[in-house]
Design a protein around this motif. Structure first.
Motif, short mmCIF file in Angstrom:
data_model
loop_
_atom_site.label_atom_id
_atom_site.label_comp_id
_atom_site.label_asym_id
_atom_site.label_seq_id
_atom_site.Cartn_x
_atom_site.Cartn_y
_atom_site.Cartn_z
N HIS A 165 0.82 -1.21 0.00
CA HIS A 165 0.00 0.00 0.00
C HIS A 165 0.86 1.26 0.00
O HIS A 165 0.59 2.21 -0.76
CB HIS A 165 -0.95 -0.01 1.19
N SER A 166 1.89 1.30 0.83
CA SER A 166 2.73 2.51 0.89
C SER A 166 3.45 2.75 -0.43
O SER A 166 3.57 3.90 -0.88
CB SER A 166 3.72 2.44 2.05
N PHE A 218 0.67 3.80 -3.15
CA PHE A 218 0.21 5.16 -2.89
C PHE A 218 1.26 6.18 -3.33
O PHE A 218 0.95 7.18 -3.97
CB PHE A 218 -0.12 5.34 -1.41
N THR A 231 6.11 7.63 2.44
CA THR A 231 4.80 7.16 2.89
C THR A 231 4.96 5.96 3.79
O THR A 231 5.69 5.03 3.46
CB THR A 231 3.93 6.75 1.67
N LEU A 280 -2.50 5.73 6.38
CA LEU A 280 -1.42 6.19 5.53
C LEU A 280 -0.92 7.53 6.07
O LEU A 280 -1.71 8.40 6.41
CB LEU A 280 -1.90 6.40 4.09
N LYS A 307 -4.96 8.35 -2.64
CA LYS A 307 -5.54 7.37 -1.70
C LYS A 307 -6.76 6.69 -2.30
O LYS A 307 -6.93 5.47 -2.19
CB LYS A 307 -5.92 8.05 -0.39
N CYS A 323 -5.27 4.71 -6.03
CA CYS A 323 -4.17 3.77 -6.24
C CYS A 323 -4.76 2.35 -6.26
O CYS A 323 -5.72 2.06 -5.55
CB CYS A 323 -3.05 3.95 -5.22
N SER A 341 -5.27 0.66 -2.85
CA SER A 341 -6.40 1.21 -2.10
C SER A 341 -7.71 0.64 -2.62
O SER A 341 -8.60 0.29 -1.84
CB SER A 341 -6.46 2.74 -2.22
N LEU A 395 -5.87 9.00 6.05
CA LEU A 395 -4.71 9.66 5.44
C LEU A 395 -4.32 10.88 6.25
O LEU A 395 -5.17 11.69 6.62
CB LEU A 395 -5.04 10.08 4.01
#
Length: 141
Positions: free
Chosen positions: A57-58, A61, A81, A98, A120, A123, A126, A136
């Motif tokens: 995810h990081s 994003f 991130t 996040l 967010k 992506c 997400s 976020l």
């Protein structure tokens, strides 16, 4: 062109006293140990599905935010991130937080916040994780 990435887990034993390894097959960058205690208690040098989700995810994003900022004519100098994935035994993943800090010349804090919210929402990771609450916190450096 579509791409497929593969990871493989080998597990031995029951959930509570068993353990396994997960290998990142496509990249070949490593094999990592997993176990229930490393997931539900302290990591103790092992990973978990939630940590792997946080990594996915990081990075996703950050890529989406970078792309959006560049497309708006304000490419970032840097983006950092972190993704905190919370796991509650018996319940599952209860949320993802996040946190992003970025250096982006020629942009207002409001424009940066809007770009971060868009990343967010859009992506691919997400979208895949839409069944959980994603928060976020965005900071322009």
């Amino acid at each position: 062109m579509a791409t497929t990435r593969t990871a493989t887990t080998q597990w031995k034993g029951a959930l509570l006293d068993g353990s396994g390894t997960v290998s990142l097959d496509t990249s070949g960058v490593g094999t990592f140990e997993v176990s229930w205690p490393s997931r539900a208690e302290a990591a103790n040098g092992k990973t978990s599905p939630e940590e792997l989700i946080a990594a996915a995810h990081s990075s996703c994003f950050s890529m989406a935010l970078s792309h959006g900022l560049a497309g708006a004519g304000t490419p970032p100098e840097s983006i950092q991130t972190s993704a905190d994935v919370t796991f509650q035994p018996g319940e599952g993943i209860t949320g993802i937080a996040l946190t992003v800090k970025a250096q982006v010349p020629n942009i207002t804090a409001e424009q940066f916040q809007q770009a971060a919210e868009n990343a967010k929402a859009n992506c691919p990771v997400s979208k895949a994780l839409a069944g959980t609450t994603i928060t976020l916190k965005a900071e322009l450096l």
